[in-house]
Design a protein around this motif. Structure first.
Motif, mmCIF file in Angstrom:
data_model
loop_
_atom_site.group_PDB
_atom_site.id
_atom_site.type_symbol
_atom_site.label_atom_id
_atom_site.label_comp_id
_atom_site.label_asym_id
_atom_site.label_seq_id
_atom_site.Cartn_x
_atom_site.Cartn_y
_atom_site.Cartn_z
ATOM 1 N N LEU A 166 0.797 -1.226 0.000
ATOM 2 C CA LEU A 166 0.000 0.000 0.000
ATOM 3 C C LEU A 166 0.834 1.283 0.000
ATOM 4 O O LEU A 166 0.273 2.381 -0.040
ATOM 5 C CB LEU A 166 -0.947 0.011 1.207
ATOM 6 N N GLY A 167 2.162 1.167 0.111
ATOM 7 C CA GLY A 167 3.012 2.348 0.118
ATOM 8 C C GLY A 167 3.271 2.857 1.531
ATOM 9 O O GLY A 167 2.573 2.498 2.481
ATOM 10 N N TRP A 168 4.278 3.744 1.672
ATOM 11 C CA TRP A 168 4.714 4.154 3.006
ATOM 12 C C TRP A 168 3.671 4.987 3.744
ATOM 13 O O TRP A 168 3.618 4.962 4.974
ATOM 14 C CB TRP A 168 6.037 4.897 2.928
ATOM 15 N N HIS A 169 2.821 5.723 3.003
ATOM 16 C CA HIS A 169 1.798 6.526 3.676
ATOM 17 C C HIS A 169 0.865 5.659 4.518
ATOM 18 O O HIS A 169 0.381 6.085 5.568
ATOM 19 C CB HIS A 169 0.961 7.312 2.656
ATOM 20 N N SER A 170 0.628 4.438 4.047
ATOM 21 C CA SER A 170 -0.329 3.557 4.740
ATOM 22 C C SER A 170 0.155 3.182 6.135
ATOM 23 O O SER A 170 -0.658 2.860 7.012
ATOM 24 C CB SER A 170 -0.565 2.291 3.913
ATOM 25 N N ILE A 171 1.478 3.215 6.359
ATOM 26 C CA ILE A 171 2.010 2.895 7.688
ATOM 27 C C ILE A 171 1.495 3.900 8.709
ATOM 28 O O ILE A 171 1.056 3.535 9.810
ATOM 29 C CB ILE A 171 3.550 2.882 7.658
ATOM 30 N N PHE A 172 1.504 5.160 8.356
ATOM 31 C CA PHE A 172 1.055 6.180 9.301
ATOM 32 C C PHE A 172 -0.467 6.230 9.401
ATOM 33 O O PHE A 172 -1.001 6.561 10.466
ATOM 34 C CB PHE A 172 1.637 7.540 8.902
ATOM 35 N N TRP A 173 -1.183 5.902 8.316
ATOM 36 C CA TRP A 173 -2.639 5.782 8.442
ATOM 37 C C TRP A 173 -2.995 4.613 9.351
ATOM 38 O O TRP A 173 -3.993 4.667 10.085
ATOM 39 C CB TRP A 173 -3.281 5.616 7.065
ATOM 40 N N PHE A 174 -2.169 3.571 9.318
ATOM 41 C CA PHE A 174 -2.368 2.455 10.254
ATOM 42 C C PHE A 174 -2.213 2.932 11.692
ATOM 43 O O PHE A 174 -2.999 2.556 12.573
ATOM 44 C CB PHE A 174 -1.357 1.346 9.945
ATOM 45 N N LEU A 175 -1.221 3.799 11.954
ATOM 46 C CA LEU A 175 -1.041 4.336 13.302
ATOM 47 C C LEU A 175 -2.208 5.226 13.712
ATOM 48 O O LEU A 175 -2.571 5.282 14.895
ATOM 49 C CB LEU A 175 0.277 5.112 13.384
#
Length: 408
Positions: A166-175
């Motif tokens: 999903l790309g690196w942005h998705s990591i922070f949306w997960f947080l």
């Protein structure tokens, strides 16, 4: 201890430990989910390795700075409000990270993440001591560490999967999603454990008196060093993971989880043993066990790296055993810190976390970049970190031999 503690939480003790451990998950998720995405974020934002390291350092120094205040606020306004508001700020700053389009913005929002993510960890320690007498508190503290240990083990796996799909942005949306879930759980379940008669006045004079009371006490700083600095003996490897695991041990990013799995297994095993020993051996004896394990495995780790080329088949196990020794003794040391000034447990927890986080920041921003490209340097630096805590504990025991003795 809150005189009405038995009325505030009627569910099993392990359930409260689980809730408090969930609070502590914010920290490791904030770090470990995005470590596998370092190179991906750097490429997307056009950031240099030094700039990416600043996203870690900003987080850790923000964590250390705000930890000076989380506990003091919790001593004055209660444990619940501090926890809930810190989660709100964490969630909003995670959204800011996801929306960042340059490394400068990412560093800024990582700073806010760090300033907010420590609230739950700091306050949860005070909650434990609000609710339980010493031996039971040690068992709950150990249970919290066991549950908490799951987060760093799965966080890099989740981060790697999100990056690939999903790309690196998705990591922070997960947080962001984690923050929303934690806020909801704590709003519904977390009781206010600070009794109204135990609240401290919130004014500059009282705060300064409290801070001075703690910082002028050499026992406090020696205990904080004994618990916080040895942690960096393994945290150094976490901060050096991309170079240590990828470049030196030749592991693929999909294999990084072995390092985290072994290290967290060591923490969980040491925490379980700590809980089993609670009330059976004196605290000072348990601390001695932990340091003995760390000393022996650190010397073995240095020797192996000096004599043989590093290989993944053996290079990860000393770190896991080191983690076991640290987790065996740290719940005991933490309770000794909290009991120095029972009326200021929140502030004591804050300052202890601040000392540890400041050391973490130095390791992440200064020491790790200097030693991460050599397994020998990593092993020697790890030994040095442990030695600082050991010297602090030995000096403390010689100067105040009653420390860690069970009252007769």
């Amino acid at each position: 201890m809150n005189p009405q503690a038995h009325q505030l939480w009627t569910a099993p003790r392990w359930a409260l430990a689980l809730l408090l451990a969930v609070l502590g998950m914010l920290g490791p998720f904030s770090i470990d989910t995005y470590i596998p995405a370092f190179s991906g974020i750097a490429k997307a934002l056009g950031a240099t390795p030094v700039e990416m390291q600043q996203t870690l350092s900003a987080y850790l120094f923000g964590f250390a700075f705000m930890n000076l205040f989380h506990g003091a606020l919790a001593d004055s306004f209660g444990r619940r409000p501090v926890v809930l508001w810190s989660i709100v700020v964490f969630t909003l700053s995670s959204a800011g990270c996801a929306l960042s389009h340059n490394v400068g913005l990412l560093v800024f929002f990582r700073l806010l993440q760090g300033m907010s993510s420590g609230g739950g960890m700091v306050v949860s320690r005070a909650v434990i001591r609000d609710m339980f007498p010493p031996d039971q508190a040690q068992k709950v503290m150990s249970q919290v560490t066991i549950y908490f240990g799951v987060a760093p083990a799965i966080a890099p796996i989740i981060g790697g999967w999100l990056l690939v799909h999903l790309g690196w942005h998705s990591i922070f949306w997960f947080l962001v999603a984690v923050g929303i879930a934690l806020w909801t759980a704590n709003y519904k379940l977390l009781p206010e454990t600070l009794h109204v008669t135990q609240r401290q006045p919130f004014n500059a004079r009282n705060l300064l008196r409290g801070y001075w009371q703690l910082v002028s006490n050499p026992r406090f700083f020696l205990l904080a060093l004994a618990s916080g600095v040895p942690f960096n003996g393994m945290f150094l490897y976490v901060m050096s993971a991309p170079a240590f695991l990828g470049d030196l041990l030749q592991l693929a990013p999909t294999e990084f989880f072995w390092f985290f799995l072994l290290t967290i297994s060591g923490i969980m095993g040491g925490s379980f043993a700590s809980g089993r020993l609670a009330g059976k051996v004196e605290p000072r004896q348990q601390i001695r066990y932990g340091f003995t394990i760390m000393v022996v495995v650190s010397l073995v780790n240095v020797s192996l790296n000096l004599l043989f080329p590093a290989h993944a088949a053996w290079a990860l196990f000393p770190i896991a055993i080191f983690a076991f020794g640290w987790a065996l003794m740290v719940p005991v040391v933490t309770l000794l810190v909290l009991d120095l000034y029972p009326e200021r447990r929140g502030m004591a927890s804050s300052l202890q976390a601040c000392v540890g986080a400041a050391a973490n920041g130095v390791v992440a921003g200064v020491i790790a970049p200097l030693v991460m490209h050599s397994t020998r340097s990593l092993a020697l630096a790890s030994l040095l970190m442990m030695s600082v805590g050991l010297v602090a504990w030995v000096f403390l025991r010689k100067r105040w031999p009653q420390t860690g003795r069970r009252p007769s």
